[in-house]
Design a protein around this motif. Structure first.
Motif, PDB file in Angstrom:
ATOM      1  N   ALA A 488       4.138  13.683 -18.889  1.00  0.00           N
ATOM      2  CA  ALA A 488       4.763  12.527 -18.245  1.00  0.00           C
ATOM      3  C   ALA A 488       4.075  11.253 -18.716  1.00  0.00           C
ATOM      4  O   ALA A 488       2.855  11.127 -18.614  1.00  0.00           O
ATOM      5  CB  ALA A 488       4.669  12.648 -16.730  1.00  0.00           C
ATOM      6  N   TYR A 489       4.871  10.317 -19.226  1.00  0.00           N
ATOM      7  CA  TYR A 489       4.304   9.054 -19.704  1.00  0.00           C
ATOM      8  C   TYR A 489       4.274   8.027 -18.579  1.00  0.00           C
ATOM      9  O   TYR A 489       4.692   6.881 -18.714  1.00  0.00           O
ATOM     10  CB  TYR A 489       5.103   8.540 -20.900  1.00  0.00           C
ATOM     11  CG  TYR A 489       5.021   9.462 -22.087  1.00  0.00           C
ATOM     12  CD1 TYR A 489       3.853   9.566 -22.838  1.00  0.00           C
ATOM     13  CD2 TYR A 489       6.107  10.267 -22.437  1.00  0.00           C
ATOM     14  CE1 TYR A 489       3.767  10.434 -23.914  1.00  0.00           C
ATOM     15  CE2 TYR A 489       6.027  11.130 -23.515  1.00  0.00           C
ATOM     16  CZ  TYR A 489       4.856  11.211 -24.243  1.00  0.00           C
ATOM     17  OH  TYR A 489       4.773  12.079 -25.309  1.00  0.00           O
ATOM     18  N   VAL A 490       3.774   8.465 -17.425  1.00  0.00           N
ATOM     19  CA  VAL A 490       3.530   7.597 -16.276  1.00  0.00           C
ATOM     20  C   VAL A 490       2.334   8.186 -15.526  1.00  0.00           C
ATOM     21  O   VAL A 490       2.296   9.374 -15.229  1.00  0.00           O
ATOM     22  CB  VAL A 490       4.775   7.493 -15.367  1.00  0.00           C
ATOM     23  CG1 VAL A 490       5.287   8.862 -14.956  1.00  0.00           C
ATOM     24  CG2 VAL A 490       4.464   6.635 -14.139  1.00  0.00           C
ATOM     25  N   ALA A 491       1.353   7.359 -15.264  1.00  0.00           N
ATOM     26  CA  ALA A 491       0.147   7.822 -14.565  1.00  0.00           C
ATOM     27  C   ALA A 491       0.395   7.846 -13.067  1.00  0.00           C
ATOM     28  O   ALA A 491       1.195   7.072 -12.528  1.00  0.00           O
ATOM     29  CB  ALA A 491      -1.028   6.912 -14.893  1.00  0.00           C
ATOM     30  N   ASN A 492      -0.313   8.747 -12.399  1.00  0.00           N
ATOM     31  CA  ASN A 492      -0.190   8.811 -10.946  1.00  0.00           C
ATOM     32  C   ASN A 492      -0.713   7.513 -10.336  1.00  0.00           C
ATOM     33  O   ASN A 492      -1.809   7.054 -10.650  1.00  0.00           O
ATOM     34  CB  ASN A 492      -0.977  10.008 -10.408  1.00  0.00           C
ATOM     35  CG  ASN A 492      -0.450  10.481  -9.079  1.00  0.00           C
ATOM     36  OD1 ASN A 492       0.748  10.487  -8.851  1.00  0.00           O
ATOM     37  ND2 ASN A 492      -1.357  10.892  -8.198  1.00  0.00           N
ATOM     38  N   GLY A 493       0.095   6.900  -9.471  1.00  0.00           N
ATOM     39  CA  GLY A 493      -0.292   5.646  -8.835  1.00  0.00           C
ATOM     40  C   GLY A 493      -0.013   4.409  -9.674  1.00  0.00           C
ATOM     41  O   GLY A 493      -0.340   3.293  -9.256  1.00  0.00           O
ATOM     42  N   LEU A 496       4.747   0.253 -12.472  1.00  0.00           N
ATOM     43  CA  LEU A 496       5.552   0.162 -13.680  1.00  0.00           C
ATOM     44  C   LEU A 496       6.204  -1.215 -13.803  1.00  0.00           C
ATOM     45  O   LEU A 496       6.751  -1.742 -12.837  1.00  0.00           O
ATOM     46  CB  LEU A 496       6.649   1.232 -13.669  1.00  0.00           C
ATOM     47  CG  LEU A 496       6.190   2.693 -13.667  1.00  0.00           C
ATOM     48  CD1 LEU A 496       7.393   3.614 -13.610  1.00  0.00           C
ATOM     49  CD2 LEU A 496       5.359   2.988 -14.903  1.00  0.00           C
ATOM     50  N   ARG A 497       6.161  -1.751 -14.994  1.00  0.00           N
ATOM     51  CA  ARG A 497       6.861  -3.006 -15.291  1.00  0.00           C
ATOM     52  C   ARG A 497       7.982  -2.774 -16.315  1.00  0.00           C
ATOM     53  O   ARG A 497       8.483  -3.717 -16.884  1.00  0.00           O
ATOM     54  CB  ARG A 497       5.865  -4.048 -15.797  1.00  0.00           C
ATOM     55  CG  ARG A 497       4.917  -4.521 -14.700  1.00  0.00           C
ATOM     56  CD  ARG A 497       3.874  -5.491 -15.206  1.00  0.00           C
ATOM     57  NE  ARG A 497       3.107  -6.067 -14.109  1.00  0.00           N
ATOM     58  CZ  ARG A 497       2.117  -5.460 -13.491  1.00  0.00           C
ATOM     59  NH1 ARG A 497       1.750  -4.244 -13.864  1.00  0.00           N
ATOM     60  NH2 ARG A 497       1.488  -6.047 -12.487  1.00  0.00           N
ATOM     61  N   ARG A 549       6.783   1.951  -3.392  1.00  0.00           N
ATOM     62  CA  ARG A 549       6.240   3.148  -3.997  1.00  0.00           C
ATOM     63  C   ARG A 549       7.281   4.262  -3.917  1.00  0.00           C
ATOM     64  O   ARG A 549       8.052   4.363  -2.974  1.00  0.00           O
ATOM     65  CB  ARG A 549       4.955   3.589  -3.295  1.00  0.00           C
ATOM     66  CG  ARG A 549       3.881   2.516  -3.275  1.00  0.00           C
ATOM     67  CD  ARG A 549       2.486   3.112  -3.266  1.00  0.00           C
ATOM     68  NE  ARG A 549       2.158   3.727  -4.551  1.00  0.00           N
ATOM     69  CZ  ARG A 549       1.731   3.040  -5.624  1.00  0.00           C
ATOM     70  NH1 ARG A 549       1.611   1.725  -5.557  1.00  0.00           N
ATOM     71  NH2 ARG A 549       1.438   3.679  -6.734  1.00  0.00           N
ATOM     72  N   HIS A 550       7.266   5.100  -4.967  1.00  0.00           N
ATOM     73  CA  HIS A 550       8.269   6.159  -5.056  1.00  0.00           C
ATOM     74  C   HIS A 550       7.603   7.462  -5.483  1.00  0.00           C
ATOM     75  O   HIS A 550       6.610   7.452  -6.231  1.00  0.00           O
ATOM     76  CB  HIS A 550       9.358   5.779  -6.064  1.00  0.00           C
ATOM     77  CG  HIS A 550      10.047   4.493  -5.742  1.00  0.00           C
ATOM     78  ND1 HIS A 550      11.049   4.386  -4.803  1.00  0.00           N
ATOM     79  CD2 HIS A 550       9.856   3.226  -6.218  1.00  0.00           C
ATOM     80  CE1 HIS A 550      11.456   3.140  -4.734  1.00  0.00           C
ATOM     81  NE2 HIS A 550      10.748   2.408  -5.578  1.00  0.00           N
ATOM     82  N   PHE A 570       4.493   6.414  -8.032  1.00  0.00           N
ATOM     83  CA  PHE A 570       4.449   5.161  -8.791  1.00  0.00           C
ATOM     84  C   PHE A 570       5.094   4.037  -7.989  1.00  0.00           C
ATOM     85  O   PHE A 570       5.860   4.269  -7.038  1.00  0.00           O
ATOM     86  CB  PHE A 570       5.164   5.312 -10.137  1.00  0.00           C
ATOM     87  CG  PHE A 570       6.661   5.474 -10.028  1.00  0.00           C
ATOM     88  CD1 PHE A 570       7.501   4.369 -10.129  1.00  0.00           C
ATOM     89  CD2 PHE A 570       7.245   6.723  -9.820  1.00  0.00           C
ATOM     90  CE1 PHE A 570       8.876   4.503 -10.020  1.00  0.00           C
ATOM     91  CE2 PHE A 570       8.615   6.864  -9.712  1.00  0.00           C
ATOM     92  CZ  PHE A 570       9.434   5.758  -9.812  1.00  0.00           C
ATOM     93  N   LYS A 571       4.794   2.824  -8.398  1.00  0.00           N
ATOM     94  CA  LYS A 571       5.428   1.630  -7.824  1.00  0.00           C
ATOM     95  C   LYS A 571       6.200   0.944  -8.934  1.00  0.00           C
ATOM     96  O   LYS A 571       5.752   0.839 -10.065  1.00  0.00           O
ATOM     97  CB  LYS A 571       4.359   0.695  -7.267  1.00  0.00           C
ATOM     98  CG  LYS A 571       4.931  -0.538  -6.564  1.00  0.00           C
ATOM     99  CD  LYS A 571       3.810  -1.387  -5.983  1.00  0.00           C
ATOM    100  CE  LYS A 571       4.397  -2.609  -5.268  1.00  0.00           C
ATOM    101  NZ  LYS A 571       3.327  -3.463  -4.686  1.00  0.00           N
ATOM    102  N   TRP A 572       7.377   0.431  -8.559  1.00  0.00           N
ATOM    103  CA  TRP A 572       8.248  -0.204  -9.566  1.00  0.00           C
ATOM    104  C   TRP A 572       8.778  -1.527  -9.042  1.00  0.00           C
ATOM    105  O   TRP A 572       9.324  -1.597  -7.946  1.00  0.00           O
ATOM    106  CB  TRP A 572       9.407   0.735  -9.896  1.00  0.00           C
ATOM    107  CG  TRP A 572      10.411   0.175 -10.865  1.00  0.00           C
ATOM    108  CD1 TRP A 572      10.198  -0.204 -12.141  1.00  0.00           C
ATOM    109  CD2 TRP A 572      11.805  -0.035 -10.612  1.00  0.00           C
ATOM    110  NE1 TRP A 572      11.376  -0.645 -12.721  1.00  0.00           N
ATOM    111  CE2 TRP A 572      12.379  -0.556 -11.797  1.00  0.00           C
ATOM    112  CE3 TRP A 572      12.629   0.135  -9.491  1.00  0.00           C
ATOM    113  CZ2 TRP A 572      13.740  -0.891 -11.893  1.00  0.00           C
ATOM    114  CZ3 TRP A 572      13.966  -0.179  -9.614  1.00  0.00           C
ATOM    115  CH2 TRP A 572      14.507  -0.688 -10.797  1.00  0.00           C
TER     116      TRP A 572
END
Length: 572
Positions: A488-493, A496-497, A549-550, A570-572
């Motif tokens: 997954a190319y998203v870290a925990n916590g 995201l921009r 957060r999601h 993550f937060k977006w």
């Protein structure tokens, strides 16, 4: 309306076809074809990366590949009036593809699209969410998406099994893909001759009812007389060249002459879709297997379903009944009627040619036109009638050289790698692994280097793992107990921009079977690019709120039920 079969029917409403001209490099005016013609579907200068009839793996290229500048996003336009009759989304093949039905039964196809025009895109997206599947194949009603020639329908891309950004454009009618040039739907201005890269000479003989062939080493000097056996044939590697592109394009016609008399001529013409695999009989298949060379041979095998396109004498064989010197000429002609020729001096050899692999045939006779069944202890093989292009001696034996892997059976080698199969054959190998892992068993093909590739299948009530195979070689039973690898190319916590969340998903053996992405407990559309093993979800289309957060969950399973679950916050 889901697809059962693609629609290839006339438009029921009366429409006027908008006549356009082609004003791009190396193409002249479109020619009349029963008052019907197709406009160029792009607005970038025309340049080809592929044309109709190219020799591809197991098939002929069915259309024209237009370059779109090396990047995705070029607008794609309807080539004529009609209606969108099919929309297909797949991680392989044509990827995102549109099919437009026109009058007179024509269907134009637009493949490897980056995305559809907005109305079509929203329609497809609704179907994907309704079915909770990225892969869809839809046949809208004829009133849903009527289009005019030149109307924006999509944007060119690199989806599916594409090797780079381009538009694949083809036209179908009555079950055949049409050669746009020879049918007068596009007029090509091509002043460059084809190139004949190489010509191979092959000896031919019949031994115990089976054709045996062998490579003939000819003298280095082009002017030297080539000694041949009484029966032989040639295999030709040729490409076409065209102004405005460096692509290696298809030849439209291959011919062979002996003393000025044509003994073989093949014209590509239009290829019915159900006959495209006969390419494997048209080419010298062992040269493809050994060296990857796609060379059209003059010998016409008895099971070649394209024989009706070939004019020949003596099945395309070179027959030398005397000791005189003869002139053999090979000719390649492109769709612009440009011709390249090479001539050789040949003579019947005074003595039998030495052939290292000329051994008496072994195994069991398998006639190309009859069903075939073969059984040994722990091994069962069957072919339907017409699976072969010519009769062979079938042999299956333990492959001790490949038996060092982690297998749950013996490794069986089936008649080597140089026999082409037109129709898949049935293969069953007895499972010799633990009972607790039977559900993880599958057939694998084993390369000469020992690398394994999944060949599918499952264990039956008799304890055999059974599947269909499309080529000969070495096969065994293996276990797939390893779940897919998911990155997954998203870290925990992470905050995201960006709008895209992407993942790499891979499976070593049985292949990816199912994948799904959830955000906050809801299924979210994720697009899968199989060639890059990339799964991507667009957060802007996912219906989630910004600034919060999601919870994200991705589940990926292979075709043997092994599953990997990855969770991220993550937060977006």
């Amino acid at each position: 309306m889901r697809r059962n079969e693609p629609k290839i029917s006339c438009i029921k409403c009366s429409v006027m076809i908008f006549v356009t001209t082609l004003l791009f490099p190396f193409y002249g005016q479109a020619q009349d074809n029963g008052n019907f013609e197709f406009r160029y579907p792009l607005d970038v200068p025309m340049s080809l990366s592929g044309n109709y009839g190219e020799l591809r793996s197991n098939h002929f290229h069915a259309g024209i590949d237009f370059r779109i500048g090396g990047v995705v996003g070029a607008p794609v336009y309807a080539a004529a009036d009609g209606y969108v009759s099919r929309i297909s989304v797949s991680p392989t093949g044509y990827g995102n593809a549109l099919y437009i039905t026109h009058r007179n039964g024509y269907v134009s196809v637009y493949g490897h699209l980056h995305r559809f025009e907005n109305r079509i895109r929203e329609y497809v997206r609704a179907e994907q969410y309704a079915s909770q599947s990225f892969v869809v194949d839809i046949c809208p009603d004829s009133a849903c998406f009527p289009v005019k020639a030149g109307e924006l329908i999509a944007f060119g891309g690199n989806t599916g099994s594409s090797g780079g950004p381009h538009l694949h454009f083809e036209v179908r009618r009555d079950g055949s893909t049409l050669n746009l040039v020879t049918n007068g739907l596009f007029a090509i201005d091509d002043g460059r001759k084809p190139v004949i890269n190489r010509v191979a000479f092959m000896g031919y003989e019949i031994e115990n009812g089976v054709a045996r062939v062998f490579r003939i080493n000819r003298p280095r000097s082009r002017s030297a007389v080539i000694p041949l056996p009484r029966l032989s044939y040639v295999a030709v590697d040729a490409i076409d060249r065209m102004e405005g592109t460096n692509a290696k394009l298809a030849i439209g016609e291959y011919s062979v002459f002996l003393d000025g008399e044509c003994i073989y001529r093949f014209k590509v013409g239009d290829i019915p879709m159900n006959e495209s695999r006969y390419l494997n009989s048209l080419i010298e298949y062992p040269l493809k297997s050994r060296a990857g060379r796609m060379m059209v041979k003059s010998y016409v095998e008895p099971g070649n379903g394209l024989a009706y396109k070939i004019d020949c004498s003596n099945n395309g064989l070179i027959v030398l009944n005397d000791d005189s010197v003869h002139t053999l000429t090979v000719e390649a002609r492109d769709y612009g009627n440009n011709v390249e020729r090479i001539s050789y001096k040949v003579r019947r050899a005074s003595e039998p040619l030495a052939v290292n692999d000329q051994l008496p045939p072994k195994g069991t006779f398998a006639a190309w036109h009859l069903p075939f069944f073969y059984k040994k202890e722990g091994f069962v093989f069957s072919m339907p009638a017409g699976a072969l292009y010519r009769s062979i001696y079938f042999e299956a034996a333990e492959d001790s050289a490949a038996a060092s892997g982690d297998f749950c059976s013996k490794v069986w080698k089936i008649s080597g790698y140089e026999t082409a199969l037109h129709i898949p054959a049935g293969l069953s190998i007895r499972y010799e692994g633990p009972d607790s892992l039977k559900s993880k068993a599958l057939l694998v093909s084993v390369s000469p280097s020992g690398r394994t590739y999944g060949a599918g299948g499952a264990i039956d009530s008799c304890g055999y793992v059974t599947s269909k195979i499309s080529s000969f070689g070495s096969y065994a039973v293996a276990l797939d107990t390893v779940p897919p690898v998911v990155r997954a190319y998203v870290a925990n916590g992470e905050t995201l921009r960006r709008d895209i969340v992407s993942f790499s998903i891979r499976d070593r053996l049985s292949g990816i079977g199912k994948y799904e992405v959830e955000i906050d407990g809801r299924w979210v559309l994720a697009e899968f690019d199989a060639k890059r093993s990339r799964l991507a979800a667009n957060l802007a289309d996912a219906g989630i709120e910004r600034g919060k957060r999601h919870a994200l969950i991705i589940r990926v399973s292979d075709n043997k039920g092994n599953e990997t679950v990855v969770k991220r916050d993550f937060k977006w």
